[in-house]
Design a protein around this motif. Structure first.
Motif, mmCIF file in Angstrom:
data_model
loop_
_atom_site.group_PDB
_atom_site.id
_atom_site.type_symbol
_atom_site.label_atom_id
_atom_site.label_comp_id
_atom_site.label_asym_id
_atom_site.label_seq_id
_atom_site.Cartn_x
_atom_site.Cartn_y
_atom_site.Cartn_z
ATOM 1 N N LYS A 64 26.704 11.122 5.280
ATOM 2 C CA LYS A 64 25.903 9.675 4.919
ATOM 3 C C LYS A 64 24.706 9.523 5.936
ATOM 4 N N VAL A 65 24.646 10.096 6.857
ATOM 5 C CA VAL A 65 23.742 9.942 7.843
ATOM 6 C C VAL A 65 22.564 10.678 7.459
ATOM 7 N N ASN A 66 21.415 10.016 7.271
ATOM 8 C CA ASN A 66 20.380 10.893 6.311
ATOM 9 C C ASN A 66 19.640 11.973 7.015
ATOM 10 N N VAL A 67 20.121 11.988 8.319
ATOM 11 C CA VAL A 67 19.388 13.620 8.898
ATOM 12 C C VAL A 67 20.453 14.670 9.226
ATOM 13 N N TRP A 68 21.419 14.436 8.023
ATOM 14 C CA TRP A 68 22.386 15.277 8.059
ATOM 15 C C TRP A 68 22.128 16.831 7.828
ATOM 16 N N ARG A 69 21.201 17.064 7.088
ATOM 17 C CA ARG A 69 20.797 18.432 6.537
ATOM 18 C C ARG A 69 20.186 19.069 7.623
ATOM 19 N N GLU A 70 19.343 18.361 8.796
ATOM 20 C CA GLU A 70 18.660 18.987 9.715
ATOM 21 C C GLU A 70 19.552 19.456 10.719
ATOM 22 N N ILE A 71 20.374 18.605 11.116
ATOM 23 C CA ILE A 71 21.555 18.826 12.165
ATOM 24 C C ILE A 71 22.240 19.900 11.701
ATOM 25 N N ASP A 72 22.669 20.142 10.498
ATOM 26 C CA ASP A 72 23.460 20.961 9.859
ATOM 27 C C ASP A 72 22.817 22.310 9.777
ATOM 28 N N GLU A 73 21.497 22.484 9.255
ATOM 29 C CA GLU A 73 20.692 23.625 9.454
ATOM 30 C C GLU A 73 20.234 23.957 10.635
ATOM 31 N N GLU A 106 5.464 5.654 -2.774
ATOM 32 C CA GLU A 106 6.424 6.407 -1.879
ATOM 33 C C GLU A 106 5.794 7.116 -1.007
ATOM 34 N N ARG A 107 6.174 6.933 0.351
ATOM 35 C CA ARG A 107 5.691 7.855 1.332
ATOM 36 C C ARG A 107 6.772 8.185 2.415
ATOM 37 N N ILE A 108 6.922 9.355 2.776
ATOM 38 C CA ILE A 108 7.494 9.739 3.914
ATOM 39 C C ILE A 108 6.982 10.062 5.162
ATOM 40 N N VAL A 109 7.564 9.365 6.289
ATOM 41 C CA VAL A 109 7.029 9.362 7.759
ATOM 42 C C VAL A 109 8.363 9.603 8.504
ATOM 43 N N PRO A 110 8.378 10.905 9.023
ATOM 44 C CA PRO A 110 9.602 11.214 9.619
ATOM 45 C C PRO A 110 9.514 10.278 11.049
ATOM 46 N N ARG A 118 0.694 -1.141 0.086
ATOM 47 C CA ARG A 118 -0.108 0.063 -0.086
ATOM 48 C C ARG A 118 0.700 1.403 -0.074
ATOM 49 N N ALA A 119 2.051 1.415 0.767
ATOM 50 C CA ALA A 119 2.925 2.386 0.562
ATOM 51 C C ALA A 119 4.144 1.788 1.088
ATOM 52 N N VAL A 120 5.369 2.362 0.643
ATOM 53 C CA VAL A 120 6.957 2.155 0.851
ATOM 54 C C VAL A 120 7.357 3.306 1.737
ATOM 55 N N ILE A 121 7.542 3.069 2.995
ATOM 56 C CA ILE A 121 7.735 4.151 3.842
ATOM 57 C C ILE A 121 9.192 4.366 4.004
ATOM 58 N N PHE A 122 9.686 5.963 3.693
ATOM 59 C CA PHE A 122 10.916 6.171 4.102
ATOM 60 C C PHE A 122 10.936 7.584 5.017
ATOM 61 N N THR A 123 12.033 7.554 5.805
ATOM 62 C CA THR A 123 11.969 8.494 6.755
ATOM 63 C C THR A 123 12.283 9.970 6.627
ATOM 64 N N THR A 124 13.189 9.995 5.502
ATOM 65 C CA THR A 124 13.624 11.263 5.140
ATOM 66 C C THR A 124 13.531 11.274 3.526
ATOM 67 N N GLU A 125 13.726 12.751 2.869
ATOM 68 C CA GLU A 125 13.630 12.726 1.446
ATOM 69 C C GLU A 125 14.922 12.270 0.915
ATOM 70 N N GLU A 126 15.854 12.495 1.822
ATOM 71 C CA GLU A 126 17.308 11.865 1.331
ATOM 72 C C GLU A 126 17.319 10.254 1.153
ATOM 73 N N GLU A 127 16.509 9.685 2.219
ATOM 74 C CA GLU A 127 16.642 8.058 1.827
ATOM 75 C C GLU A 127 15.593 7.783 0.668
ATOM 76 N N ARG A 128 14.602 8.413 0.639
ATOM 77 C CA ARG A 128 13.882 8.161 -0.735
ATOM 78 C C ARG A 128 14.417 8.246 -1.960
ATOM 79 N N THR A 129 15.181 9.515 -2.061
ATOM 80 C CA THR A 129 16.017 9.847 -3.421
ATOM 81 C C THR A 129 17.113 8.666 -3.593
ATOM 82 N N ARG A 130 17.682 8.410 -2.672
ATOM 83 C CA ARG A 130 18.909 7.537 -2.702
ATOM 84 C C ARG A 130 18.507 5.966 -3.002
#
Length: 405
Positions: free
Chosen positions: A313-322, A172-176, A148-160
């Motif tokens: 390469k940690v997929n939440v790096w953008r959030e940490i950096d921002e 595709e769905r993103i669920v933080p 029904r849906a494939v769940i990714f936790t970040t946009e980075e993960e979905r894209t990669r």
């Protein structure tokens, strides 16, 4: 809702996905939902009794693929008792077994990939990737295609994830992702940790907490720490976590060769108060991973007020950096050293500000309530909306390949 989570194993040594199911499931129970778990663990494993939900175990399994002949018939017979089935992870039989049982069922199933489609694995383990290609078209490709849906936790993960196999279709769905940090007496758990792991009193602890695995970059951290250790004799490196591959002796030998054997502690897996005590006793958290879907320990560290020094390469790096809740660099020895040096160069006021921002980032981005709200909304929805990505465009994949050279 009544939800069944399906995992290959609920052994806590499996890391983030197991902890994620435990934390999110408890939060969903508090919100009035019913949670059960199915696993391919063998009945009688001690950790099954400690898991906080009813557990249906279908092991022992056959081979590393985790084939369980009892799983699919049980799912086919009992799926009607659940509103949704959530599969965690790929590359083992529990996902394919779910597809066989539910592909024509009115009960929807969802798949969390947990970073297992990241192209890093293709580059790091090309022979394993070739082996996966042998059963991808008839197994996991179908599992994702019909979910029904494939769940990714970040946009980075979905894209990669779109870059690993050209044959790829998914709703595709993103669920933080989110987690919890318990309200504990920080001084008490800190002291408990220092008593359990002697030799750390008065040290400035640089903490790695996670599976001791080559993917996590522990070897990079040892060499980088050796380069900066002379900056402060109080600095001490703690690498804590389960060592399923027997890597610890090699890491100790590496530290010995680098001249920091007496400044490295490997206490093994820490749980409960000892884990939280490690966070509260440390000065900074470091994860130089080569691939990390989310990193539950990153969020836990932030919640304890620890700045996170992570790789890009940690997929939440953008959030940490921002947010400025830590520092980001490449997954190399030089990059890890750069993060450590930048942190060491902060004055006390800047370091305190980063610790305060770490807590704010946790509360604004990574609390379990955020995850539960998004996941509940997805599971309660009647279908996948028209804006969903059904197939990764081939043109975008070709562009990505061209950009990589």
């Amino acid at each position: 809702m009544k939800i069944l989570h399906l995992l290959a194993s609920v052994d806590p040594r499996a890391g983030g996905p197991v902890e994620g199911v435990r934390r999110s499931g408890m939060a969903m129970q508090e919100a009035g939902h019913e949670i059960e778990v199915a696993t391919c663990d063998a009945p009688g494993e001690a950790y099954l009794a400690a898991f906080p939900f009813p557990v249906h175990s279908f092991g022992p399994v056959k081979g590393r693929y985790g084939y369980s002949p009892r799983l699919t018939p049980w799912l086919a017979a009992n799926a009607k008792h659940f509103d949704a089935v959530v599969v965690h992870g790929l590359w083992q039989y529990h996902g394919f077994g779910t597809w066989k049982a539910l592909r024509r069922s009115e009960v929807p199933y969802y798949v969390y990939t947990h970073g297992m489609l990241d192209p890093w694995f293709k580059e790091a383990y090309p022979l394993k990737h070739l082996k996966k290609w042998l059963y991808w078209p008839w197994a996991d490709y179908r599992v994702l295609r019909d979910a029904r849906a494939v769940i990714f936790t970040t946009e980075e993960e979905r894209t990669r994830s779109r870059q690993s196999f050209w044959l790829y279709r998914a709703h595709e769905r993103i669920v933080p992702f989110g987690t919890t940090v318990p309200e504990l007496d920080a001084a008490r758990v800190r002291e408990a940790f220092l008593q359990a792991v002697p030799g750390l009193e008065g040290k400035r602890i640089v903490l790695f907490l996670g599976r001791v695995h080559a993917k996590k970059g522990c070897d990079l951290l040892i060499d980088a720490f050796a380069r900066v250790a002379g900056r402060d004799p109080a600095l001490h490196l703690v690498i804590a976590g389960p060592d399923e591959t027997g890597w610890a002796p090699a890491l100790r030998a590496q530290a010995q060769a680098a001249g920091i054997a007496d400044r490295l502690t490997l206490p093994g897996m820490l749980q409960g108060d000892l884990k939280w005590g490690a966070f509260h006793a440390s000065d900074v958290f470091v994860l130089p991973s080569h691939q990390e879907n989310f990193g539950v320990a990153v969020a836990e560290a932030l919640g304890c007020g620890l700045p996170a020094l992570i790789s890009d390469k940690v997929n939440v790096w953008r959030e940490i950096d921002e947010d400025g809740a830590g520092l980001v660099a490449s997954d190399t020895v030089d990059g890890t050293e750069k993060n450590l040096l930048r942190w060491l160069d902060l004055d006390n006021a800047a370091r305190d500000a980063m610790r305060a921002q770490a807590r704010r980032t946790f509360h604004s981005r990574f609390r379990i309530e955020t995850m539960v709200g998004a996941l509940t909304a997805l599971l309660e929805s009647k279908g996948v909306d028209a804006g969903d990505t059904r197939r990764a465009p081939l043109t975008s994949l070709r562009k990505t390949a061209a950009e990589r050279g």
